[in-house]
Design a protein around this motif. Structure first.
Motif, PDB file in Angstrom:
ATOM      1  N   SER A  11      82.924 -59.421  29.162  1.00  0.00           N
ATOM      2  CA  SER A  11      84.064 -58.535  28.972  1.00  0.00           C
ATOM      3  C   SER A  11      83.755 -57.534  27.863  1.00  0.00           C
ATOM      4  N   LYS A  12      83.167 -58.023  26.792  1.00  0.00           N
ATOM      5  CA  LYS A  12      82.819 -57.161  25.669  1.00  0.00           C
ATOM      6  C   LYS A  12      81.792 -56.112  26.099  1.00  0.00           C
ATOM      7  N   ARG A  13      80.777 -56.571  26.815  1.00  0.00           N
ATOM      8  CA  ARG A  13      79.745 -55.635  27.275  1.00  0.00           C
ATOM      9  C   ARG A  13      80.324 -54.633  28.273  1.00  0.00           C
ATOM     10  N   ALA A  14      81.216 -55.112  29.140  1.00  0.00           N
ATOM     11  CA  ALA A  14      81.816 -54.226  30.147  1.00  0.00           C
ATOM     12  C   ALA A  14      82.669 -53.157  29.473  1.00  0.00           C
ATOM     13  N   ARG A  15      83.427 -53.569  28.452  1.00  0.00           N
ATOM     14  CA  ARG A  15      84.284 -52.606  27.764  1.00  0.00           C
ATOM     15  C   ARG A  15      83.445 -51.575  27.005  1.00  0.00           C
ATOM     16  N   ALA A  16      82.361 -52.072  26.395  1.00  0.00           N
ATOM     17  CA  ALA A  16      81.484 -51.158  25.653  1.00  0.00           C
ATOM     18  C   ALA A  16      80.873 -50.128  26.597  1.00  0.00           C
ATOM     19  N   LEU A  17      80.494 -50.573  27.779  1.00  0.00           N
ATOM     20  CA  LEU A  17      79.922 -49.627  28.747  1.00  0.00           C
ATOM     21  C   LEU A  17      81.020 -48.708  29.286  1.00  0.00           C
ATOM     22  N   GLY A  18      82.175 -49.301  29.503  1.00  0.00           N
ATOM     23  CA  GLY A  18      83.282 -48.551  30.094  1.00  0.00           C
ATOM     24  C   GLY A  18      83.673 -47.328  29.280  1.00  0.00           C
ATOM     25  N   ILE A  19      83.755 -47.494  27.961  1.00  0.00           N
ATOM     26  CA  ILE A  19      84.228 -46.360  27.157  1.00  0.00           C
ATOM     27  C   ILE A  19      83.206 -45.233  27.087  1.00  0.00           C
ATOM     28  N   LYS A  20      81.953 -45.504  27.427  1.00  0.00           N
ATOM     29  CA  LYS A  20      80.983 -44.396  27.399  1.00  0.00           C
ATOM     30  C   LYS A  20      80.571 -43.954  28.805  1.00  0.00           C
ATOM     31  N   THR A  21      81.364 -44.327  29.797  1.00  0.00           N
ATOM     32  CA  THR A  21      81.073 -43.925  31.173  1.00  0.00           C
ATOM     33  C   THR A  21      82.003 -42.788  31.591  1.00  0.00           C
ATOM     34  N   PHE A  22      81.428 -41.753  32.174  1.00  0.00           N
ATOM     35  CA  PHE A  22      82.206 -40.560  32.517  1.00  0.00           C
ATOM     36  C   PHE A  22      81.849 -40.016  33.889  1.00  0.00           C
ATOM     37  N   GLU A  23      82.826 -39.352  34.466  1.00  0.00           N
ATOM     38  CA  GLU A  23      82.578 -38.556  35.673  1.00  0.00           C
ATOM     39  C   GLU A  23      81.888 -37.274  35.203  1.00  0.00           C
ATOM     40  N   LEU A  24      80.960 -36.787  36.007  1.00  0.00           N
ATOM     41  CA  LEU A  24      80.086 -35.684  35.589  1.00  0.00           C
ATOM     42  C   LEU A  24      80.813 -34.452  35.040  1.00  0.00           C
TER      43      LEU A  24
END
Lengths: 478, 261
Positions: free
Chosen positions: B102-115
């Protein structure tokens, strides 16, 4: 009555999409409800803040449902009403029949009630020698047509004006109405004239409730036709058929939710009539029923508490989700084969009736999310439909082919080397099938796609393959 | 741009990888033009088909692979609101009962963007080096629109494209009927929905339809072609990157309209 069944959703949908009358009615619905809701929301700057308050309010109620229901019961009794707790639809029907028999009822008038639909009350009363008369215009129309509602606030929204003209001509001859009316005003007047006498003849009036107010023991209904008032004030006995999640703590709380209800439903700031009932007629009252009963249905709702489906109990039955649903716009309400239709029905129906027969309902969604974006109670409908898909997948209710397909694909997607080998092969094969064209009219195993759409041919090599080749070419030789 | 170049993990999306690599290269160009360093780790799919089919364990297994492959980058960017939404919004939900992931997913989630929204909102891109002659209309794909608030960003950049005239599609916010596996599981309904969309697109009089998600684009292109019209369909990144000469429109062959004009 046998009507469309949820497990035949795909067949129902196909029929519905070929029904020109239905399609024209659905186009009207889409063109009306959507802009009107948007305009109403835009007129009220605090609309979204009210939605948040309404959600918090209902979440609080659901966390303390027992307390508020007992408070409601106590205050309703103190005002002279009686509360009947009913765990199942059968219990509710039995309670209503008991009250009707006690009142010596031969006919009952009915205001619009989805809970009455849920417990299939009309057929039950008829089988026991009691004639129910629907007084909401839409409900009246579908009662004549012997059909279930196709929308929770517009039960006859699937009918065109012409179909209503024909229906009235066929059924109103017995009242001396022999002219086929075609003007909306004249059609409504005819219904009004026919129904007028029914109100006076009825022994019992049955309505639903939009809210139960714990602090006063009152029930509240909103209508646009005033039929609810006539239904509940003229007969000697008034029965409110409702369900446990409708309770709110105070009148103030009810008004918070009322402010988002009509705006979300029809785009009105408020419904034309908001009617409160607090017990029966008191000494000195000029009118009102002598007996006031509240039939309080559970029917699977309390089992949703504490589960991933609890948020669904916030629903206030405004219909905004179906008004904005692309699938509903295509197939209408009857295709769902259930009392509750559209996105809210896709979540609620499996909760009330089980997922086996209802498995198509939460599956038949594009997850476009528009339902959630307009829901006044901010119910995460797509998320809950996904939870139903998970239950269907885990329990084996999903089609076996589909589960194998997903399992095999997912197994491959976890093995990039294998996936890439497959991907390279697939794009080359498709490219070859394309024979220099940009698209395919037919493709083996993709009949669902190509039945109505061309299939684009891939460019030829995968992105990752090309990317790596470019990287290698750019790298200086060792 | 100032400072160290940002390291971007490009999540190319399975559809672009398979069907339309040009979209991936357009994304690379746009990101590199904005001063980023683009990396493409070995990848398959975000797992959304499994997630939406109710195959949660399968989706989790795929998601773990994506998280492990992409978490070392400053940002993860996808030319798709749907896949970016899956990683950004749904991965955290997928692991809510698993504290580590969950921690890793959230960390990735906040830096993931649509182009496109990454270009405008994070990198502050205001201009693009591209020309496209003609009238285009734009469809807002549902996930990008409602999960990631992608609405103004593509319009903002399209206005910078020389020669391009944008006419709004009145039903731009209505679903095209793709819906992932929905388009084959409930094919008749999907076709009915996309036919409504097709009529709306044709009524705008635009010669080209753009959107930010390949699934929707393939669906709408497929229907437009079957009905025999001449509207061309492209991913918005191709136009913004000035790469419309690199590939014919989706489902077409040969020269593009822009060249003919």
């Amino acid at each position: 009555m046998e009507f469309m069944q949820a497990r035949k959703f795909k067949d129902n949908a196909r029929e519905a999409m070929a029904d020109r009358n239905l399609q024209s009615a659905l186009a009207q619905l889409k063109g009306g409800f959507i802009p009107r809701r948007q305009e109403a929301a835009d007129r009220l700057p605090e609309f979204d803040a009210l939605r948040d308050r309404a959600r918090e309010l209902k979440d609080h109620v659901l966390a303390n449902l027992d307390v508020y229901l007992e408070t409601f019961e106590e205050n309703c009794r103190a005002a002279g009403g009686q509360v009947h707790w009913c765990a199942t639809a059968e219990d509710a029907r039995a309670a209503i029949l008991g009250i009707c028999r006690e009142a010596g009822a031969r006919t009952v008038t009915k205001g619009k009630s989805m809970v009455a639909e849920e417990i299939h009350l009309n057929g039950f009363l008829e089988r026991h020698g009691i004639t129910p008369v629907e007084t909401d215009l839409g409900e009246y129309i579908i009662q004549l047509a012997e059909e279930p509602p196709s929308h929770i606030i517009g039960p006859a929204v699937h009918k065109t004006k012409d179909q209503v003209s024909d229906l009235f001509l066929a059924h109103h001859r017995q009242y001396g109405k022999t002219v086929r009316q075609t003007e909306p005003g004249a059609i409504i007047n005819e219904a009004r004239e026919v129904l007028r006498q029914k109100y006076f003849d009825a022994d019992v009036g049955i309505t639903g409730a939009n809210f139960l107010v714990a602090e006063t023991g009152s029930t509240i209904i909103v209508t646009n036709e005033g039929n609810g008032d006539l239904t509940q004030t003229l007969p000697r006995t008034h029965i409110v058929v409702t369900s446990i999640e409708k309770v709110v703590p105070t009148l103030e709380d009810a008004s918070t939710i009322l402010r988002v209800l009509a705006r979300s439903a029809t785009g009105q700031d408020f419904s034309a009539y908001t009617t409160l009932s607090t017990g029966g007629r008191r000494d000195g009252d000029l009118d009102g029923p002598e007996n006031f009963h509240v039939v309080l249905l559970d029917n699977g709702r309390s089992a949703m508490l504490g589960t991933e489906f609890q948020d669904m109990l916030r629903c206030i039955r405004c219909g905004a989700c179906m008004n904005h649903c692309p699938v509903y716009h295509s197939v209408g309400g009857h295709s769902y084969g259930a009392v509750y239709v559209g996105p809210m029905g896709a979540v609620l129906t499996p909760s009330l009736e089980g997922i086996d027969d209802a498995r198509h309902l939460p599956s038949a969604s594009t997850f476009c999310g528009r339902c959630e974006s307009v829901c006044p109670m901010r119910i995460p409908l797509p998320k809950m439909m996904r939870h139903w898909r998970e239950r269907a997948y885990d329990s084996g209710a999903s089609a076996a082919m589909e589960r194998w397909g997903v399992d095999i694909w997912a197994w491959t997607a976890r093995r990039p080397w294998l996936y890439e080998a497959g991907a390279r092969l697939a794009v080359r094969l498709l490219k070859r099938l394309g024979r220099g064209r940009g698209r395919l009219r037919r493709l083996p195993l993709a009949g669902g796609w190509t039945r109505g759409r061309d299939f684009p041919v891939p460019e030829g090599r995968t992105f990752q393959e090309q990317w790596r080749a470019r990287r290698r070419a750019a790298r200086p030789a060792p | 741009m100032t400072g160290k170049p940002k390291n971007i993990g490009l999540f190319v999306t399975c559809l672009a990888d398979l069907f339309r690599p040009t979209v991936g290269f357009a994304a690379v160009k746009l990101l590199e033009d904005a001063g980023c360093r683009v990396h493409v780790p070995t990848q398959t799919c975000c797992g959304q088909p499994a997630f939406n089919a109710g195959a949660r364990a399968n989706a989790q297994a795929i998601a773990r692979g994506v998280i492990a492959a992409f978490e070392r980058f400053d940002y993860v960017v996808a030319p798709s609101g749907s896949c970016a939404g899956m990683i950004g919004k749904h991965y955290p939900e997928l692991f809510q009962d698993d504290p580590t992931w969950s921690k890793r997913a959230r960390a990735l989630g906040i830096k993931t963007f649509e182009l496109v929204s990454f270009l405008t909102d994070v990198l502050g891109v205001r201009a693009v080096d591209a020309a496209f002659e003609g009238k285009v209309t734009y469809h807002d794909s549902c996930s990008g629109l409602r999960e990631l608030n992608v609405k103004r960003q593509p319009r903002q950049l399209l206005r910078q494209v020389e020669g391009l005239e944008l006419v709004e599609l009145p039903s731009a916010e209505e679903c095209c009927g793709f819906g992932g596996t929905f388009c084959v599981k409930y094919a008749d309904i999907s076709i009915d929905i996309v036919e409504r969309k097709r009529k709306d697109i044709v009524a705008t009089g635009a010669g080209t339809l753009l959107a930010g998600d390949l699934g929707c684009l393939m669906n709408m292109a497929g229907r437009l072609h079957r009905a025999g019209g001449d509207v061309e369909v492209r991913h918005v990144a191709e136009v913004l990157a000035g790469m419309t000469d690199d590939a014919p429109p989706i489902g077409d062959t040969g020269p593009t309209r822009a060249r003919e004009d």
